[in-house]
Design a protein around this motif. Structure first.
Motif, PDB file in Angstrom:
ATOM      1  N   ASP A 126      47.015  40.891  47.764  1.00 40.85           N
ATOM      2  CA  ASP A 126      46.434  39.385  47.495  1.00 40.85           C
ATOM      3  C   ASP A 126      44.917  39.329  47.490  1.00 40.85           C
ATOM      4  N   GLY A 127      44.425  40.516  46.894  1.00 38.83           N
ATOM      5  CA  GLY A 127      43.132  40.324  46.867  1.00 38.83           C
ATOM      6  C   GLY A 127      42.215  40.985  48.075  1.00 38.83           C
ATOM      7  N   HIS A 128      42.916  41.279  49.175  1.00 39.83           N
ATOM      8  CA  HIS A 128      42.439  41.715  50.435  1.00 39.83           C
ATOM      9  C   HIS A 128      41.972  43.232  50.496  1.00 39.83           C
ATOM     10  N   THR A 129      42.332  44.186  49.433  1.00 43.81           N
ATOM     11  CA  THR A 129      42.029  45.464  49.413  1.00 43.81           C
ATOM     12  C   THR A 129      41.564  45.920  48.121  1.00 43.81           C
ATOM     13  N   LEU A 130      40.587  46.940  47.907  1.00 42.20           N
ATOM     14  CA  LEU A 130      40.158  47.481  46.709  1.00 42.20           C
ATOM     15  C   LEU A 130      39.960  48.943  46.943  1.00 42.20           C
ATOM     16  N   SER A 131      40.872  49.584  46.089  1.00 45.96           N
ATOM     17  CA  SER A 131      40.952  50.939  45.899  1.00 45.96           C
ATOM     18  C   SER A 131      40.140  51.507  44.749  1.00 45.96           C
ATOM     19  N   LEU A 132      39.127  52.529  45.023  1.00 42.88           N
ATOM     20  CA  LEU A 132      38.115  52.903  43.951  1.00 42.88           C
ATOM     21  C   LEU A 132      38.119  54.561  44.141  1.00 42.88           C
ATOM     22  N   ASP A 133      38.878  54.942  42.736  1.00 41.36           N
ATOM     23  CA  ASP A 133      39.041  56.332  42.559  1.00 41.36           C
ATOM     24  C   ASP A 133      37.952  56.834  41.767  1.00 41.36           C
ATOM     25  N   GLY A 134      37.188  57.739  42.469  1.00 43.33           N
ATOM     26  CA  GLY A 134      35.977  58.193  41.886  1.00 43.33           C
ATOM     27  C   GLY A 134      36.289  59.619  40.908  1.00 43.33           C
ATOM     28  N   LYS A 135      35.350  59.856  40.112  1.00 38.97           N
ATOM     29  CA  LYS A 135      35.458  60.935  39.157  1.00 38.97           C
ATOM     30  C   LYS A 135      35.209  62.374  39.848  1.00 38.97           C
ATOM     31  N   GLY A 136      36.222  63.397  39.570  1.00 38.87           N
ATOM     32  CA  GLY A 136      35.958  64.696  39.759  1.00 38.87           C
ATOM     33  C   GLY A 136      36.210  65.596  38.926  1.00 38.87           C
ATOM     34  N   LYS A 137      36.089  66.858  39.287  1.00 40.66           N
ATOM     35  CA  LYS A 137      36.163  68.004  38.345  1.00 40.66           C
ATOM     36  C   LYS A 137      37.553  68.032  37.504  1.00 40.66           C
ATOM     37  N   GLU A 138      38.586  67.633  38.333  1.00 38.40           N
ATOM     38  CA  GLU A 138      39.878  67.483  38.044  1.00 38.40           C
ATOM     39  C   GLU A 138      40.439  66.055  37.539  1.00 38.40           C
ATOM     40  N   PRO A 190      35.286  67.494  45.697  1.00 35.56           N
ATOM     41  CA  PRO A 190      34.753  68.153  44.386  1.00 35.56           C
ATOM     42  C   PRO A 190      35.779  68.181  43.227  1.00 35.56           C
ATOM     43  N   ASP A 191      36.919  68.214  43.451  1.00 37.40           N
ATOM     44  CA  ASP A 191      38.011  68.329  42.456  1.00 37.40           C
ATOM     45  C   ASP A 191      38.420  66.659  42.139  1.00 37.40           C
ATOM     46  N   SER A 192      38.807  65.996  43.230  1.00 38.63           N
ATOM     47  CA  SER A 192      38.978  64.509  42.969  1.00 38.63           C
ATOM     48  C   SER A 192      37.974  63.441  43.121  1.00 38.63           C
ATOM     49  N   GLY A 193      36.914  64.139  43.484  1.00 39.39           N
ATOM     50  CA  GLY A 193      35.849  63.072  43.631  1.00 39.39           C
ATOM     51  C   GLY A 193      36.024  62.083  45.059  1.00 39.39           C
ATOM     52  N   MET A 194      35.219  61.202  44.933  1.00 32.69           N
ATOM     53  CA  MET A 194      34.968  60.053  45.856  1.00 32.69           C
ATOM     54  C   MET A 194      36.196  59.023  45.812  1.00 32.69           C
ATOM     55  N   ASN A 195      36.701  58.941  46.982  1.00 31.00           N
ATOM     56  CA  ASN A 195      38.078  57.853  46.954  1.00 31.00           C
ATOM     57  C   ASN A 195      37.566  57.005  48.084  1.00 31.00           C
ATOM     58  N   VAL A 196      37.480  55.553  47.659  1.00 34.08           N
ATOM     59  CA  VAL A 196      37.124  54.728  48.829  1.00 34.08           C
ATOM     60  C   VAL A 196      38.130  53.312  48.879  1.00 34.08           C
ATOM     61  N   VAL A 197      38.542  52.981  50.039  1.00 38.54           N
ATOM     62  CA  VAL A 197      39.291  51.855  50.067  1.00 38.54           C
ATOM     63  C   VAL A 197      38.884  50.775  50.907  1.00 38.54           C
ATOM     64  N   LEU A 198      38.456  49.773  50.398  1.00 37.87           N
ATOM     65  CA  LEU A 198      37.641  48.729  50.971  1.00 37.87           C
ATOM     66  C   LEU A 198      38.704  47.495  51.447  1.00 37.87           C
ATOM     67  N   ARG A 199      38.660  46.866  52.668  1.00 35.64           N
ATOM     68  CA  ARG A 199      39.445  46.219  52.968  1.00 35.64           C
ATOM     69  C   ARG A 199      38.620  44.626  53.492  1.00 35.64           C
ATOM     70  N   PHE A 200      39.124  43.553  53.112  1.00 36.13           N
ATOM     71  CA  PHE A 200      38.304  42.331  53.625  1.00 36.13           C
ATOM     72  C   PHE A 200      39.348  41.417  54.401  1.00 36.13           C
ATOM     73  N   THR A 201      39.024  40.931  55.448  1.00 39.87           N
ATOM     74  CA  THR A 201      39.738  40.198  56.234  1.00 39.87           C
ATOM     75  C   THR A 201      39.258  38.738  56.435  1.00 39.87           C
ATOM     76  N   ASP A 202      40.219  37.745  56.188  1.00 39.92           N
ATOM     77  CA  ASP A 202      39.831  36.124  55.825  1.00 39.92           C
ATOM     78  C   ASP A 202      39.198  35.992  57.490  1.00 39.92           C
ATOM     79  N   VAL A 203      38.145  35.045  57.229  1.00 40.61           N
ATOM     80  CA  VAL A 203      37.381  34.386  58.223  1.00 40.61           C
ATOM     81  C   VAL A 203      38.352  33.576  59.254  1.00 40.61           C
TER      82      VAL A 203
END
Length: 203
Positions: A126-138, A190-203
């Motif tokens: 419900d908008g509390h997480t964001l997964s970012l899949d970076g570019k890699g060689k493969e 290097p093959d899969s690139g940078m993968n980031v998962v951000l999580r937000f917690t309600d105030v």
């Protein structure tokens, strides 16, 4: 001692007695009229007040019972209506409060024009997480590093966290950091690139 002789009949209230041979025919007729017990409609009521309710006395009682039942039903309906209104108002208030909650990750997706990257930029929980899949060689369909940096800046990721991400190696595995109401987990290869998962917690 001599016993006084009792007369054969004592007259009542000065009236001639029954069967007194000295009474005249007129007196005996009058006495018969006095002692006669009337019957039928001419008979007086000697049984005391009647205990049977008069005709029509049950109608007010029946109407009162019906009125009581109707009043109870109206009271129940009124209570249910009030409860329904209160619950509806509470639900509307909760929905409004949920809609007014900050959604910084969704805002970051819109700000960085990542809404079209449904595979590489995914909102969840419900908008509390964001997964970012970076570019890699493969993984040539991933996000460019500049797109990931835009999302990190939109949620105010501290500089030291971004520096750690930029210096992460494949052998470092998954790294984690948190700040304010956010947390981040990331890894790099290097093959899969940078993968980031951000999580937000309600105030």
């Amino acid at each position: 001692m001599s016993i006084p002789e009792v007369p054969p009949h004592q007259p009542r209230n000065g009236q001639p007695g029954h069967g007194n041979p000295d009474d005249t025919p007129e007196q005996q007729t009058q006495l018969g009229n006095v002692d006669a017990v009337p019957t039928g409609q001419d008979a007086p009521w000697h049984g005391g007040p009647s205990t049977a309710p008069p005709k029509g006395s049950r109608k007010p009682t029946l109407f009162g019972a019906i009125g009581l039942v109707i009043g109870l039903l109206l009271g129940v309906i009124g209570t249910l209506s009030v409860n329904g209104i209160v619950q509806a108002a509470s639900a509307a208030s909760a929905a409004e409060a949920e809609a007014n909650k900050p959604k910084p990750l969704a805002e970051a997706v819109n700000k960085c024009n990542l809404s079209s990257q449904t595979i590489s930029a995914k909102l969840g929980d419900d908008g509390h997480t964001l997964s970012l899949d970076g570019k890699g060689k493969e993984d040539l369909n991933g996000l460019a590093w500049i797109d990931i940096e835009c999302a990190l800046e939109a949620v105010n990721v501290p500089d030291y966290v971004r520096e750690q991400m930029g210096s992460t190696r494949a052998l470092d595995g998954t790294q984690r950091e948190s700040w304010d109401n956010f947390s981040a987990a990331w890894s790099y290869h290097p093959d899969s690139g940078m993968n980031v998962v951000l999580r937000f917690t309600d105030v």
